[in-house]
Enzyme design. Structure first.
Site, PDB file in Angstrom:
ATOM      1  N   SER A   2       0.853  -1.193   0.000  1.00  0.00           N
ATOM      2  CA  SER A   2       0.000   0.000   0.000  1.00  0.00           C
ATOM      3  C   SER A   2       0.890   1.243   0.000  1.00  0.00           C
ATOM      4  O   SER A   2       1.843   1.334   0.765  1.00  0.00           O
ATOM      5  CB  SER A   2      -0.932  -0.025   1.213  1.00  0.00           C
ATOM      6  OG  SER A   2      -0.211  -0.195   2.407  1.00  0.00           O
TER       7      SER A   2
ATOM      8  N   GLY B 108      -5.197   0.684   5.801  1.00  0.00           N
ATOM      9  CA  GLY B 108      -4.495  -0.569   5.524  1.00  0.00           C
ATOM     10  C   GLY B 108      -5.345  -1.780   5.867  1.00  0.00           C
ATOM     11  O   GLY B 108      -5.320  -2.793   5.157  1.00  0.00           O
ATOM     12  N   ASP B 109      -6.123  -1.687   6.952  1.00  0.00           N
ATOM     13  CA  ASP B 109      -6.975  -2.811   7.353  1.00  0.00           C
ATOM     14  C   ASP B 109      -8.130  -2.993   6.357  1.00  0.00           C
ATOM     15  O   ASP B 109      -8.550  -4.114   6.092  1.00  0.00           O
ATOM     16  CB  ASP B 109      -7.504  -2.590   8.773  1.00  0.00           C
ATOM     17  CG  ASP B 109      -6.362  -2.526   9.783  1.00  0.00           C
ATOM     18  OD1 ASP B 109      -5.357  -3.238   9.585  1.00  0.00           O
ATOM     19  OD2 ASP B 109      -6.463  -1.747  10.746  1.00  0.00           O
TER      20      ASP B 109
ATOM     21  N   GLY C 189      -0.112   4.398   0.568  1.00  0.00           N
ATOM     22  CA  GLY C 189      -0.859   5.512   1.165  1.00  0.00           C
ATOM     23  C   GLY C 189      -1.894   6.032   0.181  1.00  0.00           C
ATOM     24  O   GLY C 189      -2.610   5.240  -0.439  1.00  0.00           O
TER      25      GLY C 189
ATOM     26  N   GLY D 144      -2.427   4.543  -3.784  1.00  0.00           N
ATOM     27  CA  GLY D 144      -2.915   3.248  -4.241  1.00  0.00           C
ATOM     28  C   GLY D 144      -2.009   2.100  -3.855  1.00  0.00           C
ATOM     29  O   GLY D 144      -1.407   2.097  -2.768  1.00  0.00           O
TER      30      GLY D 144
END
Lengths: 314, 314
Positions: free
Chosen positions: B226, B257-258, B228, B231
């Site tokens: 990831s 992120g989760d 941020g 994408g």
């Protein structure tokens, strides 16, 4: 048995961090937890002194579960409530301590009535009742006044140690002793109490005693005001006193006020004279200042400091 | 059913204060608590999407009691341990958020074996296992590697989202997907991953994909990193992709992120193509950024953002 009441019981958490930096994330290098709230602290000091004591009050939620575990071998009889007991968090780094105080749980009317019934039952075997600390949200401002009245009806002497409106309302119900600090004394009396610093101590003592007289206002309630490292002033129906330590102590002032209350409770239970009560209170308060952990007073420190206290009738 | 594993479950506490001042005492004006830890957050997002999910892991102590209560209607099957689950505390004032992370409880060998048995039983009804977050003290560094192996033996695909040594050890066991962020990707690959800022995005994407290739190292493990607000990049046995949102979003990156992991888990469960998985992940991650509370994604936001994602095979 001395009964201590803590309506706003707390889980006291200390976090150690290398340095506190606002706006950043900190990995905590040390976590310490204890059961807290002023009445619990008073009970812990009395327990250290091998004095029979029961801690009562309100606890709830996951924090309440932790508090019960952390009470260890201290005897207690708390009323369960639905809201979670508050946490206090102190973040310490090398140079400072930063505190975060939660307000406490919302207590319902039913929970409060159940507690008053429990308190009334416990009073049957109590020699003294100690009412300490802030009121959690939801309790009426005259909650302490009611507990004072119940104790007086039961013939049990009662000490009140709180602040603000709860103190003003509680004093009106006629407890045996109230124990404001200098700031609370000034707020409650509406009179100036000067800053206690070297060179101005005598003036500040005089002002504090005058303010204590004003709070007592000729009533049966003794007003014992703690002046931080400079000792106590007492305005009582039996006389007026200054009680001063041999020297001002450096250390952790947290818990010194609760140690003062513990000594006053013991003095009431054993009907000690006022000079003895006050000397005990200044000595025990000093031992609390020297203790690395609030409440864990050393009996050796206490006995040594006790001998150096000077009590002067005014 | 998707099974999420949280070994270092947390009670996430947010304190509102008017202004954070180191060295002072603060009365907290607002307290918010939620059950946390990355696996719990993944489960909550899947539950929002009406996806069958069970949260498992370790909980203990008074904080564990609070966590169980706060899970609400999220299905869960946690192993009880003696040590108290950690708290995370974030202090927010008007201008900043300051975080305090406890390390977590000491987990015993017996507790760990009991958990592995529970996890094995739950895998029998799981379509995907998700292993998320840090390891509490006392667990071996290859704890995730063992859980990956158990899932592979059971024929259940597994996603690993952790960092540091736990990530390095876990990758070696061959999970189906790992999801480092740019920083973890650089640490794990030992390769530079540039700063993502306007004007340098393409270079940083190229570096991130090369680092993802290095972490995958020709294995069966897909590496989805990831980046941020910019994408994802994916290096997989089936191809390599960039997945970019229509535009970078402003908001709360906690939980993004989760949400990415939740989308990847759903994609694995339904055997979606990689472009579909990645577009879902970028859309859901964006919806999490826009959500006022981490985990409480809006399905409308998700569907709108999902349509704007551009997936490019490299």
């Amino acid at each position: 048995m001395i009964l201590t009441v803590t309506l706003n019981t707390a889980l006291d958490v200390t976090y150690e961090v290398p340095a506190l930096r606002p706006g950043e994330a900190h990995r905590i290098t040390g976590v310490h937890e204890r059961a807290g709230g002023k009445g619990v602290n008073v009970a812990r000091v009395l327990h250290e002194l091998r004095e029979p004591v029961i801690a009562t009050g309100l606890v709830g939620g996951g924090t309440g579960t932790s508090i019960r575990t952390l009470l260890g071998d201290l005897r207690h009889s708390f009323e369960d409530i639905a809201g979670p007991s508050r946490r206090t968090t102190v973040v310490v780094d090398g140079s400072s301590a930063t505190g975060f105080w939660e307000p406490g749980p919302e207590v319902t009317g039913d929970e409060w009535e159940r507690f008053v019934a429990r308190y009334s039952a416990l009073l049957r075997v109590a020699r003294v009742a100690v009412l300490s600390g802030s009121l959690p949200p939801g309790l009426p401002v005259d909650a302490y006044a009611r507990l004072v009245e119940v104790a007086r009806s039961a013939g049990v002497p009662v000490i009140l140690d709180t602040s603000g409106e709860a103190l003003a309302a509680g004093v009106a119900a006629g407890p045996d002793i109230v124990k404001p600090n200098a700031h609370e004394l000034a707020v409650t009396s509406g009179m100036p109490v000067g800053v206690f610093e070297p060179g101005a101590v005598e003036l500040a003592e005089t002002e504090a005693l005058a303010a204590a007289d004003a709070v007592r206002n000729g009533s049966r309630t003794a007003v014992v005001a703690s002046l931080g490292p400079y000792g106590l002033v007492a305005s009582t129906p039996d006389g007026r006193w200054y009680a001063r330590p041999a020297s001002a102590l450096d250390g952790n002032p947290t818990g010194a006020g609760d140690a003062t209350v513990a000594a006053l409770a013991r003095g009431l239970a054993y009907r000690l004279t006022w000079p003895d009560r006050l000397a005990d209170a200044v000595g025990l308060s000093g031992a609390a200042v020297l203790a690395p952990i609030a409440g864990a007073v050393s009996l050796t420190d206490y006995q040594k400091l006790r001998r150096g206290v000077h009590v002067q009738e005014v």
